[in-house]
Design an enzyme around this catalytic site. Structure first.
Site, mmCIF file in Angstrom:
data_model
loop_
_atom_site.group_PDB
_atom_site.id
_atom_site.type_symbol
_atom_site.label_atom_id
_atom_site.label_comp_id
_atom_site.label_asym_id
_atom_site.label_seq_id
_atom_site.Cartn_x
_atom_site.Cartn_y
_atom_site.Cartn_z
ATOM 1 N N GLY B 71 95.873 62.947 85.017
ATOM 2 C CA GLY B 71 96.927 63.108 86.006
ATOM 3 C C GLY B 71 98.211 63.615 85.378
ATOM 4 O O GLY B 71 98.913 64.458 85.940
ATOM 5 N N THR B 72 98.519 63.104 84.200
ATOM 6 C CA THR B 72 99.752 63.515 83.515
ATOM 7 C C THR B 72 99.736 65.013 83.227
ATOM 8 O O THR B 72 100.735 65.702 83.441
ATOM 9 C CB THR B 72 99.915 62.709 82.209
ATOM 10 O OG1 THR B 72 99.982 61.330 82.537
ATOM 11 C CG2 THR B 72 101.175 63.119 81.472
ATOM 12 N N ASN B 150 102.805 53.796 92.561
ATOM 13 C CA ASN B 150 101.815 53.007 91.818
ATOM 14 C C ASN B 150 102.153 51.521 91.775
ATOM 15 O O ASN B 150 101.268 50.678 91.738
ATOM 16 C CB ASN B 150 101.671 53.550 90.403
ATOM 17 C CG ASN B 150 102.998 53.815 89.735
ATOM 18 O OD1 ASN B 150 103.904 54.387 90.343
ATOM 19 N ND2 ASN B 150 103.130 53.401 88.502
ATOM 20 N N SER B 198 93.794 61.918 89.382
ATOM 21 C CA SER B 198 93.297 61.410 88.110
ATOM 22 C C SER B 198 91.954 60.727 88.332
ATOM 23 O O SER B 198 91.793 59.957 89.278
ATOM 24 C CB SER B 198 94.314 60.411 87.551
ATOM 25 O OG SER B 198 93.723 59.664 86.509
ATOM 26 N N HIS B 200 90.252 58.384 86.521
ATOM 27 C CA HIS B 200 90.009 56.973 86.244
ATOM 28 C C HIS B 200 90.653 56.044 87.259
ATOM 29 O O HIS B 200 90.482 54.829 87.175
ATOM 30 C CB HIS B 200 90.432 56.622 84.817
ATOM 31 C CG HIS B 200 91.893 56.494 84.604
ATOM 32 N ND1 HIS B 200 92.511 55.291 84.423
ATOM 33 C CD2 HIS B 200 92.866 57.431 84.554
ATOM 34 C CE1 HIS B 200 93.804 55.494 84.254
ATOM 35 N NE2 HIS B 200 94.047 56.779 84.336
ATOM 36 N N CYS B 324 109.301 42.473 80.252
ATOM 37 C CA CYS B 324 108.773 41.888 79.029
ATOM 38 C C CYS B 324 107.373 42.342 78.687
ATOM 39 O O CYS B 324 106.940 42.213 77.564
ATOM 40 C CB CYS B 324 108.820 40.367 79.120
ATOM 41 S SG CYS B 324 110.413 39.753 78.582
#
Lengths: 286, 389
Positions: B71-72, B150, B198, B200, B324
């Site tokens: 996708g990137t 997302n 994408s 996956h 975090c």
């Protein structure tokens, strides 16, 4: 996923001393909801008001923040206040078998809470860290506005942990981790703190044997010069020393940098200032 | 420990049928589709079939599909291409809540002199079309707006945005990585010029993706050095994964209804029950139209990583928008853009379901989450004050 040690996991899953002490002698609070972590530490002293007989904590934060708080309470029990004050953030991290560098600020938070608690108990000025809870009593100049951290606090952490990049300072204190606006100031603080330290440690001696001179040159390169280059993403390597002739090769951002000539001059100047006047620095391919 | 996987917006299980489809293309049918011999030709046929299947899911025609590595890559390619097609145009419009594949790219371009407008979202994560109307001008080369977010699952009004963009003559790209396979898409009746997907995220393996490129839209390739994909993406095809992606798209089309009934039903029950059982929680993007599989819940006075670690102890694999977990120190850029209150911005958890989840798993999550939140609130100085009050 973070690579936490078994001991961190164990202290996170089964934290020791969670809760509060109703008649605590000392209470220290650092952090805030907005910061993403906070710790409230309760300390109970013996009748002679000398030794810590009990400690409890409440923590808002991630796994390593909870584990660090648990470790801290275990470490200080049975210690006198002065002994407890000697505990460094590194010792808290070591107690847990180490923390990922990005999480070192959790161990710093533990040490801060302890300092605040003891200072308040003794009626001293609350040490300057920053953080919302102690804003009014803070000393020093604010460097990181997002997390409210002062220069005094940052200096202490930089010196105590020998930090040499702004990124490390962020990992240890959060400073610079939000808007990033103070990163140049942090770099300047690093250069300042590490510079002062090296000056203390390396006084220019009167007359040097060759061996001593070589050691000193290496020392100054390691402690004084390379940390400053690291701050800008650069580095150098010592290739050879022949009498007063020092050969170096530039690495990382310094390699191929248009100003490497100036950097070489700066290295020479520093070595002359701190080791011996007859030193010349030469940049070589290596 | 058996995993209870509800992190499907991060990645998905490869469907067994997808794996069987790709299996022969490693050790047996390993030919290069560009070769002249029959052995390569066999593979070429399967790659063509995969292209048909991807096109069918999108309502596109097969020659509008370019296979990429992820996708990137599709996102990067689309934006770069538009800037090369219109070298005189120096303005890009995107949103503050894009995936880094788009946002980092745009911010890097801003450093190189491009003017970049990042559209805001409201507290429910919605875009304001008037802001887009005001931002777009003749200098705008490309508008890139994600189809669905997302982290929150919030769906943007892509066709409405596309119509505005077309009026001004800019190119319109959408990162549909989270939407493809979950909601019906029809490129034949759409204003979208380019769309990224994408593999996956829809039960195909990692390392494969596609860029939809509308017929007639000018294009400059990102990867050069080979004639593959009709000179639009150089590099020998990742044949097995492309074939897998084709199969995954076929299955997605077949399961689309289930996604919007059974999966959505489980998601709705999960969020309703957690909201009922846990006080001081809120659904991020709750007021907006959302993907059927995603829910992001913010819990006040607790921190996300601690929740995830305790969930993980129970085998539950979820994700968070918390600082975090990523090593950064601020809550996710999406939650910040939405202005999620600071009392709960650090305590957001995302559950993203798939057709492989079961009602029993949802029951288990509903059982396990409330005591975890309570335990952490009891440990937190702010949570204790709250529980006492």
């Amino acid at each position: 996923m973070w690579d936490y040690t078994d001991k961190v996991k164990e202290h996170f899953l089964n934290p020791r001393n969670v809760g509060e002490i109703k008649d605590a002698d000392a209470v220290g609070e650092v952090g805030s909801l907005a910061c993403g972590d906070a710790l409230k530490l309760f300390v109970k002293l013996d009748d002679g008001k000398e030794r810590i007989v009990d400690a409890k904590f409440q923590t808002f934060g991630c796994g390593s923040a909870i584990a660090s708080s648990s470790a801290l309470t275990e470490m200080i029990k049975g210690k006198t206040l002065d002994e407890a004050l000697q505990i460094t953030n590194k010792e808290i991290a070591d107690f847990l078998g180490g923390l990922p560098e990005e999480k070192m600020h959790c161990s710093v938070m533990g040490q801060e809470a302890l300092e605040v608690a003891i200072a308040k108990y003794r009626g001293h000025a609350v040490p300057a860290h920053g953080h919302d809870h102690e804003h009014e009593a803070m000393e020093g100049e604010i460097v990181c506005k997002c997390f409210g951290l002062t220069d005094q606090f940052l200096r202490k952490v930089i010196a105590g942990n020998r930090l040499h990049t702004a990124e490390q300072v962020t990992h240890f204190t959060k400073a610079g981790g939000a808007c990033g606006g103070c990163i140049p100031k942090i770099k300047a603080l690093i250069a300042e703190v590490l510079g002062e330290k090296t000056k203390e440690e390396t006084k220019k001696p009167e007359k040097l044997t060759n061996l001593r001179k070589m050691q000193l040159i290496q020392d100054v390169l390691e402690k004084e010069i390379r940390p400053q280059l690291w701050a800008d993403g650069g580095d150098l390597e010592l290739i050879d020393i022949d009498g007063g002739k020092v050969q170096i090769a530039f690495r990382k951002a310094c390699a191929g940098c248009v100003s490497s000539g100036y950097t070489a001059k700066f290295v020479e100047q520093k070595l002359r200032e701190l080791v011996a006047d007859d030193i010349t620095v030469e940049e070589v391919e290596g | 420990m058996k995993e209870l996987y509800v992190d499907n917006n991060a990645t998905t299980k490869v469907d067994e049928a997808v794996f069987e489809e790709m299996r022969p293309y490693f050790c047996e049918l390993y030919g290069n589709p560009s070769s002249m011999h029959f052995f390569g030709g066999q593979v070429q046929k399967k790659v063509d079939e995969a292209r048909n299947r991807v096109a069918a899911l999108l309502g596109a025609s097969p020659d509008e599909i370019i296979f990429t590595a992820c996708g990137t890559e599709s996102d990067n390619t689309a934006i770069r291409s538009a800037l090369e097609v219109f070298p005189e145009k120096r303005h890009i419009i995107t949103t503050r809540v894009e995936h880094p594949a788009v946002l980092t790219m745009c911010r890097n371009l801003a450093k190189r002199g491009y003017r970049v407008t990042e559209l805001n979202v409201d507290s429910a994560g919605r875009l304001d079309m008037d802001e887009l109307r005001k931002a777009i001008d003749d200098d705008t080369a490309i508008v890139s707006i994600m189809y669905a977010n997302n982290e929150t699952g919030v769906i943007f009004p892509i066709e409405e945005a596309g119509a505005i963009v077309k009026e001004k003559g800019a190119l319109f790209h959408t990162d549909a990585v989270q939407a493809v396979g979950k909601i019906p898409l029809d490129m034949a009746n759409s204003a979208i010029d380019m769309l990224s997907l994408s593999g996956h995220k829809l039960h195909a393996p990692k390392g494969t993706g596609a860029l939809y490129l509308r017929k007639g839209v000018p294009f400059r390739p990102f990867m050069v050095g080979g004639h593959q994909e009709k000179n639009r993406r150089a590099g020998t095809e990742n044949t097995a994964s492309i074939i897998a992606l084709g199969k995954a798209c076929e299955l997605a089309a077949r399961h689309m209804e289930k996604e919007n009934t059974a999966v959505k039903g489980m998601r709705d029950r999960l969020e309703k029950e957690l909201m009922r059982l846990i006080p001081n929680a809120r659904i991020n993007g709750g007021g907006a139209e959302r993907l059927p599989n995603t829910v992001s819940i913010a819990f006040e006075f607790v921190e996300g990583e601690a929740i995830l670690l305790l969930l993980s102890e129970k085998g539950i694999c979820a994700s968070s928008g918390s600082a975090c977990t990523s090593g950064s120190l601020e809550p996710s850029h999406v939650l910040r853009a939405m202005g999620v209150p600071f009392t709960c911005a650090h305590g957001s958890i995302r559950f993203s379901l798939s057709r492989f989840n079961t009602a029993g798993e949802i029951d288990l999550i509903i059982r396990e989450v409330p005591p975890i939140i309570r335990r952490l609130r009891e440990m937190s100085p702010f949570g204790r004050e709250f529980l006492r009050a």
